[in-house]
Design a protein around this motif. Structure first.
Motif, mmCIF file in Angstrom:
data_model
loop_
_atom_site.group_PDB
_atom_site.id
_atom_site.type_symbol
_atom_site.label_atom_id
_atom_site.label_comp_id
_atom_site.label_asym_id
_atom_site.label_seq_id
_atom_site.Cartn_x
_atom_site.Cartn_y
_atom_site.Cartn_z
ATOM 1 N N GLY A 29 0.804 -1.220 0.000
ATOM 2 C CA GLY A 29 0.000 0.000 0.000
ATOM 3 C C GLY A 29 0.835 1.267 0.000
ATOM 4 O O GLY A 29 0.336 2.344 -0.334
ATOM 5 N N ASP A 30 2.110 1.171 0.356
ATOM 6 C CA ASP A 30 2.985 2.344 0.305
ATOM 7 C C ASP A 30 3.241 2.721 -1.157
ATOM 8 O O ASP A 30 3.202 1.870 -2.050
ATOM 9 N N LEU A 47 3.517 1.571 -6.711
ATOM 10 C CA LEU A 47 2.751 1.079 -5.571
ATOM 11 C C LEU A 47 3.329 -0.249 -5.096
ATOM 12 O O LEU A 47 3.605 -1.133 -5.906
ATOM 13 N N GLU A 95 4.193 8.031 -0.079
ATOM 14 C CA GLU A 95 3.045 7.849 0.818
ATOM 15 C C GLU A 95 3.257 6.589 1.648
ATOM 16 O O GLU A 95 3.692 5.577 1.127
ATOM 17 N N SER A 97 0.879 4.770 3.059
ATOM 18 C CA SER A 97 -0.499 4.288 3.177
ATOM 19 C C SER A 97 -0.602 2.882 3.743
ATOM 20 O O SER A 97 -1.635 2.501 4.281
ATOM 21 N N GLY A 98 0.437 2.097 3.610
ATOM 22 C CA GLY A 98 0.375 0.714 4.063
ATOM 23 C C GLY A 98 0.642 0.528 5.532
ATOM 24 O O GLY A 98 0.467 -0.559 6.068
ATOM 25 N N ASN A 99 1.046 1.577 6.225
ATOM 26 C CA ASN A 99 1.396 1.452 7.635
ATOM 27 C C ASN A 99 0.172 1.797 8.478
ATOM 28 O O ASN A 99 0.008 2.917 8.933
ATOM 29 N N ARG A 100 -0.687 0.796 8.683
ATOM 30 C CA ARG A 100 -1.946 0.996 9.408
ATOM 31 C C ARG A 100 -2.057 0.000 10.548
ATOM 32 O O ARG A 100 -1.576 -1.121 10.460
ATOM 33 N N PRO A 114 -3.674 5.403 10.801
ATOM 34 C CA PRO A 114 -2.305 5.417 10.277
ATOM 35 C C PRO A 114 -1.339 5.307 11.452
ATOM 36 O O PRO A 114 -1.531 5.944 12.489
#
Length: 182
Positions: A29-30, A47, A95, A97-100, A114
């Motif tokens: 997702g990053d 991505l 981004e 985005s994958g670090n959730r 996040p």
């Protein structure tokens, strides 16, 4: 025996944190920005796919999840050398985005959050608005997937808020789930 278990548990929990000391570890997702100097056609956002791989022209598919941007940069440079003499590759994280992380159960605002660098269990509970009136302070669990297995870490909120058993307040990793039962 109890001390041996505690030492083993602490080493298991802190190993991924030590790896992060060398830089941010990429997650699915990053989004990465990859550029190759003097090769305008090879500048693009990439991505990190759900399987942890990235695709890049001439280099093909490379593993990115669990790697730093620097290690992905080195792998891309090596792959591109067969087509471009001495390529100068730059990889930056655009981004994260994958670090959730996820907090579910008896909290005031359950959901997906996040996770910046080094978010621990207490901070995650704070992001979720704290425990609800029905949340069981003594039976909170952190669920973590490692390969094909899922492991559970206990968290005693009532002890940690009193400054006791602070080793239970582990740093969360991408994908961790904090479960607050009633």
């Amino acid at each position: 025996m109890k001390k041996l278990f505690l030492a083993l548990w602490l080493s298991l929990v802190s190993l991924p944190v030590l790896a992060q000391g060398n830089g941010y570890l990429l997650n699915p997702g990053d989004v990465l920005e990859v550029s190759v100097w003097k090769e305008e056609g090879l500048t693009r956002d990439v991505l990190v796919l759900p399987d942890g791989m990235i695709s890049f022209p001439l280099a093909g598919h490379l593993k990115a999840a669990g790697q730093t941007a620097a290690s992905v940069q080195a792998a891309l440079t090596k792959s591109l050398q067969q087509y471009i003499p001495e390529p100068v590759v730059t990889v930056t994280v655009r981004e994260v985005s994958g670090n959730r992380i996820y907090v579910i159960g008896q909290v005031n605002n359950p959901g997906e959050f996040p996770a910046g660098h080094n978010i621990d269990v207490m901070q995650a509970l704070s992001l979720a608005g704290g425990l609800s009136a029905f949340g069981d302070e003594n039976d909170i669990k952190v669920l973590r997937r490692q390969g094909d297995k899922q492991i559970s870490f206990p968290f005693d909120y009532s002890a940690v808020k009193k400054g006791k058993n602070l080793e239970l307040n582990i740093v969360l990793q991408a994908g961790d789930i904090v479960v607050v039962p009633d």
